[in-house]
Design a protein around this motif. Structure first.
Motif: not given
Length: 296
Positions: A5, A42, A46, A230, A260, A262, A265, A268, A270
């Protein structure tokens, strides 16, 4: 290698938000629609998203709560080409100076490349904005400094403050009036430090509340919680009811309203999760409250 992402984007005023994805040099986007189910899980670790369109050569791990999602080296490379860091003063592009309103008494002055249109304002979560002027980079930067000092407004606002005031906005007329009053004060600066090279632009308030889906009674009652990071195997799922800046707001059913960011994110890999999968990542109450370390 799976798809990473790359966060929330606002490509145009009519199309609404999209989520970006990358896999090596491949990129794609997923359009988001309010009222539809959104859920993800997730997976793995990361890793750094790289810089300037290039993947991180080390695929370095990055902290789960970082909104930057870049390792130190890629962060330096990204800043080396940043207008905000004043590293490219000879940039030949035309820039625009703007007033951005986020909530009552919360206004900032900033600049953005004219070629980007109002994308920068949407990315910041500006509920209302108006242009002040346009011209060369250094003239725009000077006007930004002059207006900021004269109006007593900052050039940066912590994002947590923007998020906290978004749930209690005044009516459209009141928020436009606040921007108009500040614009009038800025317009009165002609001859008092306002750069001659900067063309003055007329007042025209643009209200993003409808585009963001905010200000509507469309979500669960009770406190709003925001995700703080996450974790491997962690799930966030619900019905998308609004988006602003980098934030997605979900109605997570029994788990209430969840926001959230982003930027958390990014980096990650996803996988999809059903809209009834709930929330199993750390959260905190928006505007205060203790950290929650699992389901709530």
């Amino acid at each position: 290698m799976g798809w990473q992402c790359t966060g929330l984007r606002w490509p145009d005023e009519q199309g609404g938000p999209v989520l970006g994805w990358c896999r090596g040099r491949q990129t794609r986007v997923s359009a988001l629609a309010y009222g539809t189910a959104l859920g993800f899980r997730a997976a793995g670790v990361r890793t750094c998203v790289g810089a300037r369109g290039n993947a991180c050569p080390m695929a370095a791990p990055v902290p789960e709560r970082s909104t930057g999602a870049r390792c130190a080296e890629c962060g330096r490379l990204d800043r080396a080409h940043s207008v905000a860091a004043d590293t490219i003063p000879d940039d030949p592009r035309t820039y625009r100076v703007y007033l951005a309103w986020f909530g009552a008494g919360m206004v900032k002055v900033g600049i953005t490349a004219e070629s980007r249109g109002a994308a920068r304002l949407r990315e910041q979560g500006a509920v209302v904005f108006s242009w002040l002027g346009r011209g060369p980079l250094m003239a725009a930067r000077r006007a930004e400094e002059v207006a900021r000092a004269a109006l007593g407004v900052p050039d940066r606002i912590p994002y947590a403050r923007k998020r906290a005031v978004r749930a209690d906005l005044p009516d459209p007329a009141a928020r436009v009036a606040e921007v108009a009053e500040l614009y009038g004060r800025a317009a009165a600066l002609d001859g008092r430090g306002w750069p001659e090279a900067l063309e003055r632009l007329p007042f025209e308030a643009v209200d993003h509340a409808g585009l963001f889906g905010i200000g509507e009674a469309d979500g669960p009652a009770g406190p709003v919680r925001s995700v703080t990071g996450l974790v491997d195997g962690g799930v966030v799922a619900g019905r998308l009811v609004a988006a602003a800046g980098p934030d997605l707001r979900l109605d997570a059913g029994a788990h209430g309203a969840v926001i959230v960011d982003t930027r958390l994110m990014t980096g990650w890999a996803l996988a999809a999760a059903g809209d009834g999968a709930g929330v199993s990542v750390p959260t905190v109450v928006v505007g205060g409250g203790a950290l929650q370390t699992g389901l709530f």
